[in-house]
Design a protein around this motif. Structure first.
Motif, PDB file in Angstrom:
ATOM      1  N   VAL A 190     -14.903  -6.003   0.147  1.00 32.84           N
ATOM      2  CA  VAL A 190     -14.522  -7.012   0.779  1.00 32.84           C
ATOM      3  C   VAL A 190     -12.812  -7.380   0.481  1.00 32.84           C
ATOM      4  CG1 VAL A 190     -14.310  -9.778   1.147  1.00 32.84           C
ATOM      5  CG2 VAL A 190     -16.323  -8.290   1.286  1.00 32.84           C
ATOM      6  N   ARG A 191     -12.603  -7.327  -0.965  1.00 37.13           N
ATOM      7  CA  ARG A 191     -11.297  -7.269  -1.413  1.00 37.13           C
ATOM      8  C   ARG A 191     -10.312  -6.316  -0.853  1.00 37.13           C
ATOM      9  NH1 ARG A 191      -8.067 -11.279  -3.062  1.00 37.13           N
ATOM     10  NH2 ARG A 191      -6.126 -10.410  -3.914  1.00 37.13           N
ATOM     11  N   THR A 192     -10.819  -4.975  -0.627  1.00 38.71           N
ATOM     12  CA  THR A 192     -10.252  -4.107  -0.107  1.00 38.71           C
ATOM     13  C   THR A 192      -9.648  -4.196   1.265  1.00 38.71           C
ATOM     14  OG1 THR A 192     -11.486  -2.270  -1.455  1.00 38.71           O
ATOM     15  CG2 THR A 192     -10.242  -1.327   0.229  1.00 38.71           C
ATOM     16  N   LEU A 193     -10.838  -4.856   2.106  1.00 36.40           N
ATOM     17  CA  LEU A 193     -10.302  -5.171   3.569  1.00 36.40           C
ATOM     18  C   LEU A 193      -9.569  -6.414   3.429  1.00 36.40           C
ATOM     19  CD1 LEU A 193     -10.974  -4.874   6.613  1.00 36.40           C
ATOM     20  CD2 LEU A 193     -12.734  -6.544   6.036  1.00 36.40           C
ATOM     21  N   HIS A 194      -9.458  -7.394   2.590  1.00 29.37           N
ATOM     22  CA  HIS A 194      -8.538  -8.340   2.410  1.00 29.37           C
ATOM     23  C   HIS A 194      -7.172  -8.066   2.252  1.00 29.37           C
ATOM     24  CE1 HIS A 194      -6.353 -11.466   0.127  1.00 29.37           C
ATOM     25  NE2 HIS A 194      -6.838 -12.502   0.872  1.00 29.37           N
ATOM     26  N   GLU A 195      -6.846  -7.226   1.499  1.00 26.05           N
ATOM     27  CA  GLU A 195      -5.569  -6.402   1.006  1.00 26.05           C
ATOM     28  C   GLU A 195      -5.045  -5.843   2.255  1.00 26.05           C
ATOM     29  OE1 GLU A 195      -4.455  -7.294  -2.673  1.00 26.05           O
ATOM     30  OE2 GLU A 195      -5.267  -8.633  -1.257  1.00 26.05           O
ATOM     31  N   CYS A 196      -5.939  -4.952   3.123  1.00 24.78           N
ATOM     32  CA  CYS A 196      -5.282  -4.183   3.916  1.00 24.78           C
ATOM     33  C   CYS A 196      -5.173  -4.930   5.398  1.00 24.78           C
ATOM     34  CB  CYS A 196      -6.415  -3.108   4.083  1.00 24.78           C
ATOM     35  SG  CYS A 196      -6.263  -1.785   2.804  1.00 24.78           S
ATOM     36  N   MET A 197      -5.655  -6.145   5.312  1.00 26.28           N
ATOM     37  CA  MET A 197      -5.449  -6.891   6.458  1.00 26.28           C
ATOM     38  C   MET A 197      -3.974  -7.665   6.382  1.00 26.28           C
ATOM     39  SD  MET A 197      -9.221  -8.565   7.072  1.00 26.28           S
ATOM     40  CE  MET A 197      -8.940  -9.517   8.689  1.00 26.28           C
ATOM     41  N   GLN A 198      -3.226  -6.961   6.959  1.00 31.24           N
ATOM     42  CA  GLN A 198      -1.682  -7.660   7.230  1.00 31.24           C
ATOM     43  C   GLN A 198      -1.536  -7.792   8.649  1.00 31.24           C
ATOM     44  OE1 GLN A 198      -0.112  -8.242   4.514  1.00 31.24           O
ATOM     45  NE2 GLN A 198      -1.616  -7.414   3.278  1.00 31.24           N
ATOM     46  N   THR A 199      -0.360  -7.342   9.321  1.00 31.07           N
ATOM     47  CA  THR A 199      -0.257  -7.773  10.704  1.00 31.07           C
ATOM     48  C   THR A 199      -0.954  -6.686  11.485  1.00 31.07           C
ATOM     49  OG1 THR A 199       2.064  -6.453  10.554  1.00 31.07           O
ATOM     50  CG2 THR A 199       2.158  -8.856  10.469  1.00 31.07           C
ATOM     51  N   VAL A 200      -1.632  -5.597  11.014  1.00 31.75           N
ATOM     52  CA  VAL A 200      -2.594  -4.839  11.485  1.00 31.75           C
ATOM     53  C   VAL A 200      -3.327  -4.308  10.370  1.00 31.75           C
ATOM     54  CG1 VAL A 200      -1.121  -3.651  13.116  1.00 31.75           C
ATOM     55  CG2 VAL A 200      -1.134  -2.586  10.984  1.00 31.75           C
ATOM     56  N   GLU A 227      -3.622  -2.240   7.861  1.00 31.03           N
ATOM     57  CA  GLU A 227      -2.905  -1.142   7.133  1.00 31.03           C
ATOM     58  C   GLU A 227      -4.045  -0.305   6.545  1.00 31.03           C
ATOM     59  OE1 GLU A 227       0.173  -2.444   4.719  1.00 31.03           O
ATOM     60  OE2 GLU A 227       1.140  -3.388   6.006  1.00 31.03           O
ATOM     61  N   ASP A 228      -3.403   1.289   6.701  1.00 33.96           N
ATOM     62  CA  ASP A 228      -4.566   2.367   6.019  1.00 33.96           C
ATOM     63  C   ASP A 228      -4.311   1.756   4.475  1.00 33.96           C
ATOM     64  OD1 ASP A 228      -1.885   3.160   5.743  1.00 33.96           O
ATOM     65  OD2 ASP A 228      -2.564   5.087   5.573  1.00 33.96           O
ATOM     66  N   GLY A 229      -3.099   1.718   3.979  1.00 34.53           N
ATOM     67  CA  GLY A 229      -3.199   1.413   2.579  1.00 34.53           C
ATOM     68  C   GLY A 229      -1.796   0.532   2.257  1.00 34.53           C
ATOM     69  N   PRO A 230      -1.941  -0.552   1.568  1.00 31.54           N
ATOM     70  CA  PRO A 230      -0.666  -1.400   1.537  1.00 31.54           C
ATOM     71  C   PRO A 230       0.472  -0.691   0.535  1.00 31.54           C
ATOM     72  CG  PRO A 230      -2.395  -2.578   0.594  1.00 31.54           C
ATOM     73  CD  PRO A 230      -3.165  -1.402   1.043  1.00 31.54           C
ATOM     74  N   LYS A 231       0.027   0.276  -0.364  1.00 36.88           N
ATOM     75  CA  LYS A 231       0.829   0.846  -1.054  1.00 36.88           C
ATOM     76  C   LYS A 231       1.669   2.063  -0.361  1.00 36.88           C
ATOM     77  CE  LYS A 231       1.044   4.055  -4.906  1.00 36.88           C
ATOM     78  NZ  LYS A 231       0.013   4.767  -5.927  1.00 36.88           N
ATOM     79  N   ARG A 232       0.455   2.586   0.490  1.00 38.20           N
ATOM     80  CA  ARG A 232       0.983   4.015   1.150  1.00 38.20           C
ATOM     81  C   ARG A 232      -0.136   4.255   2.062  1.00 38.20           C
ATOM     82  NH1 ARG A 232      -1.477   7.758  -0.542  1.00 38.20           N
ATOM     83  NH2 ARG A 232      -1.867   8.403   1.505  1.00 38.20           N
ATOM     84  N   ASP A 233       0.117   4.313   3.424  1.00 35.72           N
ATOM     85  CA  ASP A 233       1.120   4.740   4.004  1.00 35.72           C
ATOM     86  C   ASP A 233       1.842   3.422   4.789  1.00 35.72           C
ATOM     87  OD1 ASP A 233       0.990   7.646   3.745  1.00 35.72           O
ATOM     88  OD2 ASP A 233      -0.507   7.422   5.243  1.00 35.72           O
ATOM     89  N   ARG A 234       1.149   2.229   4.821  1.00 36.13           N
ATOM     90  CA  ARG A 234       1.617   1.104   5.125  1.00 36.13           C
ATOM     91  C   ARG A 234       1.691   1.038   6.794  1.00 36.13           C
ATOM     92  NH1 ARG A 234       6.442  -1.823   1.880  1.00 36.13           N
ATOM     93  NH2 ARG A 234       5.226  -1.680  -0.240  1.00 36.13           N
ATOM     94  N   ARG A 235       0.693   1.807   7.464  1.00 33.07           N
ATOM     95  CA  ARG A 235       0.742   1.984   8.834  1.00 33.07           C
ATOM     96  C   ARG A 235      -0.635   1.807   9.326  1.00 33.07           C
ATOM     97  NH1 ARG A 235       2.372   8.103   8.990  1.00 33.07           N
ATOM     98  NH2 ARG A 235       3.437   7.490   7.038  1.00 33.07           N
ATOM     99  N   LEU A 236      -0.877   1.949  10.603  1.00 35.52           N
ATOM    100  CA  LEU A 236      -2.087   1.626  11.280  1.00 35.52           C
ATOM    101  C   LEU A 236      -2.451   3.087  11.977  1.00 35.52           C
ATOM    102  CD1 LEU A 236      -4.234   0.053  12.954  1.00 35.52           C
ATOM    103  CD2 LEU A 236      -2.704   0.015  14.939  1.00 35.52           C
ATOM    104  N   TRP A 237      -3.644   3.560  11.182  1.00 32.67           N
ATOM    105  CA  TRP A 237      -4.421   4.839  11.387  1.00 32.67           C
ATOM    106  C   TRP A 237      -5.660   4.623  12.362  1.00 32.67           C
ATOM    107  CZ3 TRP A 237      -2.886  10.006  10.512  1.00 32.67           C
ATOM    108  CH2 TRP A 237      -1.949  10.153   9.664  1.00 32.67           C
ATOM    109  N   LEU A 238      -5.925   5.209  13.275  1.00 35.84           N
ATOM    110  CA  LEU A 238      -6.918   5.135  14.442  1.00 35.84           C
ATOM    111  C   LEU A 238      -8.328   5.326  13.564  1.00 35.84           C
ATOM    112  CD1 LEU A 238      -7.934   4.058  16.790  1.00 35.84           C
ATOM    113  CD2 LEU A 238      -7.369   6.252  18.044  1.00 35.84           C
ATOM    114  N   GLY A 239      -8.417   6.311  12.647  1.00 38.64           N
ATOM    115  CA  GLY A 239      -9.782   6.554  11.970  1.00 38.64           C
ATOM    116  C   GLY A 239      -9.877   5.487  11.066  1.00 38.64           C
TER     117      GLY A 239
END
Length: 523
Positions: free
Chosen positions: A205-215, A217-229
């Motif tokens: 849940v903490r992992t999901l929380h941190e990655c829930m930004q405006t999308v 994000e695959d990883g908030p450190k890297r790549d900070r983008r939205l991947w479909l998988g």
């Protein structure tokens, strides 16, 4: 590695203003909180010993203001758990008048091991600009240093490169303005007495929380983008936890609005000021647009969104079916490779075929909801499945093979079960044979593929085996001190990185959060 850079300058993308407008309407507001550092710690160089570095000599944060730091001296701050946000610290000069600038090196780390490595030693194939560090000059103190760039971290290392023999720097009140679009007030209680599953669930849940930004994000450190998988799995975890379905809807519309002019949906999207599609295409990721739409509709019954997005889903299916030959074999072109997992230690061709069957069945379900004909697509399900069962089934073991060398691997067996080409009783036999012949799992590098292995065990009715595998894999990360689950993890090689150096790896990755979903659904 299971992925290489694609450079497709010749590909053009649509920018469907209607779709992108729908995505923008579902853009979430970020929730912020100010969090203070908890401890001052020391981190050794344990990586050289083949062990994970851990904090030692832990002191209360009050020790920070009682110390001062001169040339080549450093201090490591521990915020107690993982945060995504904006760091600030108050800095003053102690001693004689400030006769030179303060030259400061700041490093941010999601896990202690990142600080046990030297950035200058990095030799991986991804850009070193992802390493979380900054060099700052401050001409006048006291001052509040507020970093404008967002970071993903638990630990912060402050190193005084130089000050002056006449004075030293003193640090006080280190904080992070943590941001996420996840609302913890929406979380349901977890009904299990299993302590280890509770720990795994909490970190998920903490992992999901941190990655829930405006999308997502695959990883908030890297790549900070939205991947479909990643979206495919993050959405499932969201439904079981935060249930913020508007964020899933937003991501679906972003992908549909930025498809290539040939109809393919890109593997990922940059989501800065203006969303932009990456010129990277992965077959399985394009197919998972169908899965994500299907899962979204089953959860929300949002027929309006289904009507809007069904044509984009149908395009992915129709494009894929062009590469099915008369024997029912999928033969992908070079410009639409399959990912499956970071590892290159297994053949992935049968996985691609089975994922097509899996998503084709989901698409047929969507067509039925829209009262549209399904006959031609059902015929493809039959021919694709028949090829697997006749041409890819080992007569002695019953396992499904892959590639020209008839390789047998765990990923193919998992996707055979998930694609539903076998009756449930035969699926159970297949996974028991898989356990006997191919466990413990080797050659799989990511929690992403481990999710499908564990889900296949559950779907085959092997609940105890599935829970044991979840504990063996995600539980091992918890044992190693994970606050959030990692992008890549090999239980046989704790420092494995698909990038050649673990300092660049993401230690909070949304495709790793699915135990939250698996535990809710199956346990």
């Amino acid at each position: 590695m299971g992925f290489t850079f694609q450079i497709n300058h010749e590909v053009d993308f649509t920018h469907d203003s209607g779709m992108l407008s729908e995505a923008d309407q579902s853009r979430p507001k970020l929730i912020s909180q100010t969090v203070h550092a908890n401890y001052v710690v020391t981190i050794g160089r344990a990586k050289k010993e083949g062990k994970h570095a851990t904090p030692t000599q832990i002191q209360d944060i009050s020790a920070l203001a009682a110390s001062s730091y001169g040339r080549s001296q450093s201090v490591i701050l521990d915020f107690g758990q993982h945060y995504v946000g904006y760091f600030s610290v108050n800095i003053s000069a102690v001693g004689s008048p400030m006769d030179a600038p303060l030259y400061l090196h700041i490093r941010f780390a999601e896990v202690a091991d990142e600080l046990a490595q030297k950035p200058e030693d990095y030799n991986g194939w991804l850009s070193r600009s992802w390493i979380q560090e900054e060099y700052v000059h401050l001409d006048e103190l006291p001052a509040t240093l507020s970093m404008p760039r967002r970071y993903s971290f638990r630990y912060v290392e402050l190193t005084v490169i130089d000050s002056s023999p006449k004075w030293q720097a003193q640090f006080e009140n280190p904080t992070v303005r943590a941001v996420s679009s996840a609302d913890d007030a929406r979380l349901p209680k977890l009904a299990t007495a299993d302590t280890e599953l509770k720990q795994i669930y909490s970190v998920s849940v903490r992992t999901l929380h941190e990655c829930m930004q405006t999308v997502f994000e695959d990883g908030p450190k890297r790549d900070r983008r939205l991947w479909l998988g990643d979206l495919h799995l993050a959405a499932l975890a969201d439904y079981a936890t935060y249930n913020q379905t508007d964020l899933v809807r937003r991501c679906l519309f972003l992908f549909a609005g930025l498809a290539a002019t040939d109809g393919r949906i890109p593997a990922n999207i940059f989501t800065g000021k203006e969303p932009e599609a990456d010129d990277t295409f992965l077959f399985d990721y394009s197919m998972f647009f169908v899965s994500t739409l299907s899962d979204y509709y089953k959860h929300t019954r949002d027929h309006e969104t289904l009507d809007r997005l069904l044509p984009a889903a149908q395009t992915q299916i129709d494009l894929a079916l062009q590469y099915v030959d008369e024997q029912g074999q999928l033969n992908l072109p070079d410009n639409w490779p399959v990912f499956i997992d970071w590892s290159d230690k297994f053949d992935k061709s049968s996985c691609a075929q089975l994922i097509l069957i899996y998503t084709l069945k989901q698409f047929i379900g969507l067509l039925q909801e829209c009262k549209q004909s399904t006959e031609s697509y059902r015929n493809y399900v039959d021919i694709l499945s028949q090829y697997v069962l006749v041409s890819r089934r080992d007569s002695k073991t019953g396992l499904i093979t892959s590639g020209s060398k008839s390789e047998v691997n765990v990923a193919t067996q998992a996707w055979t079960v998930l694609a539903g080409v076998l009756p449930r009783i035969d699926a159970a036999k297949l996974m028991r044979q898989t356990i006997n012949q191919l466990f413990p799992v080797r050659g799989i590098a990511t929690p992403y593929m481990y999710h499908f292995i564990v889900q296949a065990l559950f779907e085959a009715g092997l609940r105890d085996e599935a829970i044991a595998e979840m504990k063996r894999y995600w539980g091992k990360m918890v044992e190693l001190g994970a606050d959030t689950f990692w992008e890549a993890f090999d239980p046989d090689d704790w420092f494995y990185s698909p990038y050649g150096n673990s300092i660049i790896s993401s230690y909070c990755h949304v495709w790793s959060c699915t135990p939250a979903y698996l535990i809710h659904k199956y346990c």
